[in-house]
Design a protein around this motif. Structure first.
Motif, PDB file in Angstrom:
ATOM      1  N   LEU A   1       0.896  -1.145   0.110  1.00  0.00           N
ATOM      2  CA  LEU A   1      -0.001   0.055   0.122  1.00  0.00           C
ATOM      3  C   LEU A   1       0.698   1.392  -0.329  1.00  0.00           C
ATOM      4  O   LEU A   1       0.746   2.283  -0.588  1.00  0.00           O
ATOM      5  CB  LEU A   1      -0.882   0.054   1.182  1.00  0.00           C
ATOM      6  CG  LEU A   1      -2.112  -1.059   1.157  1.00  0.00           C
ATOM      7  CD1 LEU A   1      -2.788  -1.037   2.475  1.00  0.00           C
ATOM      8  CD2 LEU A   1      -3.073  -0.510  -0.072  1.00  0.00           C
ATOM      9  N   LEU A   2       2.102   1.099   0.637  1.00  0.00           N
ATOM     10  CA  LEU A   2       3.056   2.168   0.788  1.00  0.00           C
ATOM     11  C   LEU A   2       3.687   2.555  -0.514  1.00  0.00           C
ATOM     12  O   LEU A   2       4.129   3.699  -0.522  1.00  0.00           O
ATOM     13  CB  LEU A   2       3.818   2.137   1.785  1.00  0.00           C
ATOM     14  CG  LEU A   2       3.167   2.218   3.368  1.00  0.00           C
ATOM     15  CD1 LEU A   2       4.089   1.967   4.545  1.00  0.00           C
ATOM     16  CD2 LEU A   2       2.706   3.563   3.696  1.00  0.00           C
ATOM     17  N   THR A   3       4.086   1.354  -1.214  1.00  0.00           N
ATOM     18  CA  THR A   3       4.650   1.641  -2.310  1.00  0.00           C
ATOM     19  C   THR A   3       3.842   2.116  -3.672  1.00  0.00           C
ATOM     20  O   THR A   3       4.460   2.451  -4.605  1.00  0.00           O
ATOM     21  CB  THR A   3       5.659   0.665  -2.699  1.00  0.00           C
ATOM     22  OG1 THR A   3       4.770  -0.635  -2.789  1.00  0.00           O
ATOM     23  CG2 THR A   3       6.632   0.126  -1.753  1.00  0.00           C
ATOM     24  N   ASN A   4       2.444   1.613  -3.806  1.00  0.00           N
ATOM     25  CA  ASN A   4       1.741   1.755  -4.831  1.00  0.00           C
ATOM     26  C   ASN A   4       1.077   3.296  -4.672  1.00  0.00           C
ATOM     27  O   ASN A   4       0.801   4.129  -4.026  1.00  0.00           O
ATOM     28  CB  ASN A   4       0.637   0.968  -4.770  1.00  0.00           C
ATOM     29  CG  ASN A   4       1.458  -0.298  -5.256  1.00  0.00           C
ATOM     30  OD1 ASN A   4       2.451  -0.369  -5.924  1.00  0.00           O
ATOM     31  ND2 ASN A   4       0.766  -1.652  -5.287  1.00  0.00           N
TER      32      ASN A   4
END
Length: 181
Positions: free
Chosen positions: A178-181
């Motif tokens: 979620l944090l990288t997308n």
């Protein structure tokens, strides 16, 4: 470069393993070494005392006798040889090396199983059978650890293998996605 006790341990471990194998005493020696290791772990001041110059030889002999009181000749001789060669601090590493050789020879694997709640006896037996099959082992020694932080699922650690099916890890991976997308 000086050879450390840890570097020398495989030599002693191999020699002890071969001697025990020749005498068909592998299991007995393994059990005796486990007892010696338990004493070493229970009394952390023992090994430094044996290596110390502050004790007399008679005191050291008495300590070695206590350490190996329930052991057979092979284990007693090992401790005496390590002491005579100034390698007594390497005894835990020698025990570890012997244990690794014993486990390999008997197709035994140790595994730590971490769950959020304690496993029942049936679950432990099922886990044991599944791990034996997965790890190509005849026997598996399971150490069960309860860690509520894993939330659910199972984490298995055996040697260099880690199988992590815990909810905690799945949530961490999802968070990372979620944090990288």
């Amino acid at each position: 470069m000086a050879v450390t006790d840890r570097d020398a341990a495989p030599r002693y471990g191999k020699a002890l393993f071969e001697a025990a194998q020749d005498q068909q005493a592998l299991s007995a020696v393994s059990e005796q070494l486990a007892q010696v290791n338990a004493v070493i772990k229970a009394t952390p001041e023992l090994m430094p005392a044996l290596a110390s110059n502050n004790l007399t030889e008679a005191d050291k002999t008495d300590l070695m006798g206590l350490l190996t009181k329930d052991s057979g000749e092979l284990v007693k001789n090992l401790v005496q040889i390590l002491m005579a060669n100034g390698r007594i601090l390497g005894l835990p590493a020698v025990i570890e090396d012997f244990s690794d050789r014993f486990d390999e020879a008997t197709s035994h694997v140790e595994a730590t199983v971490t769950t959020a709640v304690p496993l029942t006896e049936g679950q432990t037996q099922a886990m044991n059978q599944a791990l034996a099959k997965q790890l190509n082992a005849k026997t598996v020694g399971i150490t069960c650890v309860v860690d509520p932080a894993v939330i659910g699922g199972v984490k298995v650690q055996s040697n260099d293998l880690v199988i992590d099916g815990t909810v905690k890890t799945r949530l961490a991976k999802l968070r990372q996605q979620l944090l990288t997308n």
